[in-house]
Design an enzyme around this catalytic site. Sequence first.
Site, PDB file in Angstrom:
ATOM      1  N   HIS A 164       0.868  -1.169   0.000  1.00  0.00           N
ATOM      2  CA  HIS A 164       0.000   0.000   0.000  1.00  0.00           C
ATOM      3  C   HIS A 164       0.906   1.221   0.000  1.00  0.00           C
ATOM      4  O   HIS A 164       1.734   1.385   0.886  1.00  0.00           O
ATOM      5  CB  HIS A 164      -0.898   0.008   1.241  1.00  0.00           C
ATOM      6  CG  HIS A 164      -1.822   1.178   1.269  1.00  0.00           C
ATOM      7  ND1 HIS A 164      -3.133   1.073   0.859  1.00  0.00           N
ATOM      8  CD2 HIS A 164      -1.629   2.469   1.606  1.00  0.00           C
ATOM      9  CE1 HIS A 164      -3.705   2.274   0.963  1.00  0.00           C
ATOM     10  NE2 HIS A 164      -2.821   3.124   1.420  1.00  0.00           N
ATOM     11  N   CYS A 165       0.774   2.054  -1.025  1.00  0.00           N
ATOM     12  CA  CYS A 165       1.677   3.197  -1.155  1.00  0.00           C
ATOM     13  C   CYS A 165       0.954   4.475  -0.762  1.00  0.00           C
ATOM     14  O   CYS A 165       0.037   4.902  -1.465  1.00  0.00           O
ATOM     15  CB  CYS A 165       2.170   3.297  -2.594  1.00  0.00           C
ATOM     16  SG  CYS A 165       3.396   4.589  -2.822  1.00  0.00           S
ATOM     17  N   PRO A 166       1.332   5.121   0.338  1.00  0.00           N
ATOM     18  CA  PRO A 166       0.664   6.373   0.699  1.00  0.00           C
ATOM     19  C   PRO A 166       0.995   7.506  -0.274  1.00  0.00           C
ATOM     20  O   PRO A 166       0.190   8.419  -0.436  1.00  0.00           O
ATOM     21  CB  PRO A 166       1.204   6.682   2.096  1.00  0.00           C
ATOM     22  CG  PRO A 166       2.415   5.837   2.266  1.00  0.00           C
ATOM     23  CD  PRO A 166       2.330   4.703   1.329  1.00  0.00           C
ATOM     24  N   GLY A 169      -1.500   7.148  -2.714  1.00  0.00           N
ATOM     25  CA  GLY A 169      -2.824   7.110  -2.105  1.00  0.00           C
ATOM     26  C   GLY A 169      -3.652   5.908  -2.506  1.00  0.00           C
ATOM     27  O   GLY A 169      -4.865   6.000  -2.610  1.00  0.00           O
TER      28      GLY A 169
END
Lengths: 381, 158
Positions: A164-166, A169
């Site tokens: 999950h890449c912040p 997003g």
Amino acid sequence: MLAARVTRRWEKLPGKNTFCCDGRVMMARQKGVFYLTVALITGTCALFFGFECPYLAVHLSPAIPVFAVLLFLFVMAVLLRTSFSDPGVLPRALPEEATFIEMEIEAANGNVPAGQRPPPRIRNVEINNQIVKLKYCYTCKIFRPPRASHCSICDNCVDRFDHHCPWVGNCVGRRNYRYFYLFTLSLSLLTIYIFTFDIVHVVLRSMDSSFVNTLKETPGTVLEVLICFFTLWSVVGLTGFHTYLISMNQTTNEDIKGSWSGKNRVQNPYSHRNIIKNCCEVLCGPSYPSVLDRRGVMLEAPPATTTAPVKSTTPEPQTTKTTAPLIPNEHTPEDVKPSIDTTSDKTCPASEDEKPHLSQFPPLASPDSDTEAAPTHEVSQ
Amino acid sequence: MATEFHNLQELRHSASLATKVFIQRDYTEGTVCKFQTKFPAELDSRIERSLFEDTVKTLNNYYAEAEKIGGQSYLEGCLACATAYVIFLCMETRYEKVLKKISKYIQEQNEKIYAPRGLLITDPIERGMRVIEISVFEDRGSSGSSSGSSSTSSSSGR
């Protein structure tokens, strides 16, 4: 009451995603870091076009800003595609499928003596002569396909889950991994490009006036160089790491967990043992369609009441967010068990005269409650 | 035994759902989309084994065609990359074209083979490509339920 507007499936989807443009855009809930990414890229490029490009276009070549614009547009296009697309979310099991799987598990486990924990829900499959364990997802009520994983931030099972890449997003999974990789690659190139030409620009300008004066004339350069310097180390490193993963046909998730490393562990059954083939599969493979129905129209139904003697039974939403197993087991909290019985009363009033133990099983959907059959009387309510 | 239905509409409106059978994915060749051709016991009395296997094998072939990594997929990928994937906003991908073919095939199979036998296949894409769901219907007038301990035939409720 006729609904004034249609309800689309994305409004009722479980999981912690936000949707925009009537379900066309799908992102995670926390978008702050994504806005920062967009701001940094556009801000730095704006400074570059404002301060460096006029000078370089004249003194070196007009191709420099032109190439920068193309590169910037490419970076933004792949960034938005990574952020806005469905990463490969697997829809949760509908009640009948969940029940079917539960029954298979119960049959496989046999009788567990009271007080003992049931064995973990695992299915073994053989893939390319290696044994791979498929885990059961209690939230989605499915056995996860190989390489799928449940993202706790988005609360979805994602196919070929990478991470999950912040910064974008969104989760990175099967459907948007290549866009993510192209984003990191093109951003590395853009960063190197801007950094290089910043240096070239300062050097060229310093030949006419002093170094300090140059910085005073183009203050944006200092900021650009700073941003590019720190971005370079992280983004170029990340691109290198993902290039390695692609060549080995591994995901970040597998790499972190060490699924395929170590002597006694299974070797990666998905790798073709050929770097070119692995790269081709990941980057040049077919573009997979989304299996999550976001834009389908949901029929508006009246709220369910136990006293309503209506034959047109209220349809359970196709993607009911249930947290209790449909077949109560020793893990079901006591207060949830009665609600399972009332569910069966609502949709199948005739079952009252049946044996009590059958009410433990939710009645299988009748054609009327299956919204795909689209009976007309429901719409007229 | 097998009740006769004349078409899909009749099936949906006059029959009651007895049970659903789920054909699982076959992962022996990796993550490619492929379904098991093992014949489920619940369909034993409803349809011939060969017809069922034909359907599943044809579906598997369609999916293999969609996911084939070869000249056409490279071309599509490179062209899309060169246009920064903007072309996907107007163009239909190969996979989507094959999915349309699959949808037509399933409808045709339902009309010709499955509905007359009181069965209905649901397109796997509607179930996340995880299972092929086959709904087994019983005629309202017939007594008893089909195989499976969980069926609550609503024929008793009339």
